[in-house]
Scaffold this motif. Structure first.
Motif, short mmCIF file in Angstrom:
data_model
loop_
_atom_site.label_atom_id
_atom_site.label_comp_id
_atom_site.label_asym_id
_atom_site.label_seq_id
_atom_site.Cartn_x
_atom_site.Cartn_y
_atom_site.Cartn_z
N UNK A 1 39.23 35.92 68.42
CA UNK A 1 39.98 35.37 70.01
C UNK A 1 41.07 35.45 70.23
N UNK A 2 42.20 35.12 69.54
CA UNK A 2 43.75 35.55 69.50
C UNK A 2 43.84 36.98 70.61
N UNK A 3 42.66 38.21 70.28
CA UNK A 3 42.68 39.41 71.06
C UNK A 3 42.55 38.73 72.59
N UNK B 1 40.89 23.74 68.91
CA UNK B 1 40.72 24.55 67.39
C UNK B 1 41.13 25.68 66.79
N UNK B 2 41.23 26.74 67.99
CA UNK B 2 41.37 28.16 67.55
C UNK B 2 42.51 28.02 66.53
N UNK B 3 42.22 29.28 65.08
CA UNK B 3 43.61 29.33 64.77
C UNK B 3 44.06 30.14 64.15
N UNK B 4 45.82 30.49 63.96
CA UNK B 4 45.32 31.85 62.80
C UNK B 4 46.41 31.48 61.68
N UNK B 5 46.30 32.32 60.79
CA UNK B 5 47.07 31.14 59.37
C UNK B 5 48.13 31.82 59.60
N UNK B 6 48.62 33.14 59.68
CA UNK B 6 49.99 33.60 60.47
C UNK B 6 50.20 34.48 61.35
N UNK B 7 51.31 34.51 61.82
CA UNK B 7 51.90 34.21 63.00
C UNK B 7 52.27 35.11 63.19
N UNK B 8 52.98 36.67 62.39
CA UNK B 8 53.88 37.07 61.98
C UNK B 8 55.17 37.45 62.94
N UNK B 9 55.83 37.44 63.51
CA UNK B 9 57.04 38.36 64.41
C UNK B 9 57.29 39.56 64.12
#
Length: 87
Positions: A64-66, A30-38
């Motif tokens: 969490x992503x970090x 359930x961890x999420x990121x709204x936008x992951x931009x390349x």
């Protein structure tokens, strides 16, 4: 709500004749990121919040992503509806 934000980004890219290089990301916990931009070889995580007031828990997904990627804080962003800037 988050899906509509991504849809708006995709529409803007389409109208500009560009291919979107961004995704919504969620893991099995359930961890999420709204936008992951390349951006070139790098990924730039962006959380989008409608609230005007910054709260510590709004940074939970970015934190969490970090931890998962080792990404420095300077390349992670939280966009919100308020006027306060936090560096």
């Amino acid at each position: 709500m988050r899906k509509s934000r991504y849809s708006e980004y995709v529409k803007r890219c389409h109208h500009a004749g560009e291919r979107p290089q961004a995704w919504f990301w969620r893991d099995s916990h359930g961890h999420e990121i709204d936008l992951l931009i390349e951006v070139g070889p790098d990924l730039c995580p962006v959380e989008i919040k409608a609230a005007e007031t910054l709260q510590e828990d709004q940074f939970r997904g970015l934190s969490w992503f970090r931890q998962l990627t080792g990404q420095p804080a300077q390349t992670c962003y939280l966009v919100h509806g308020g006027t306060r800037q936090q560096v």
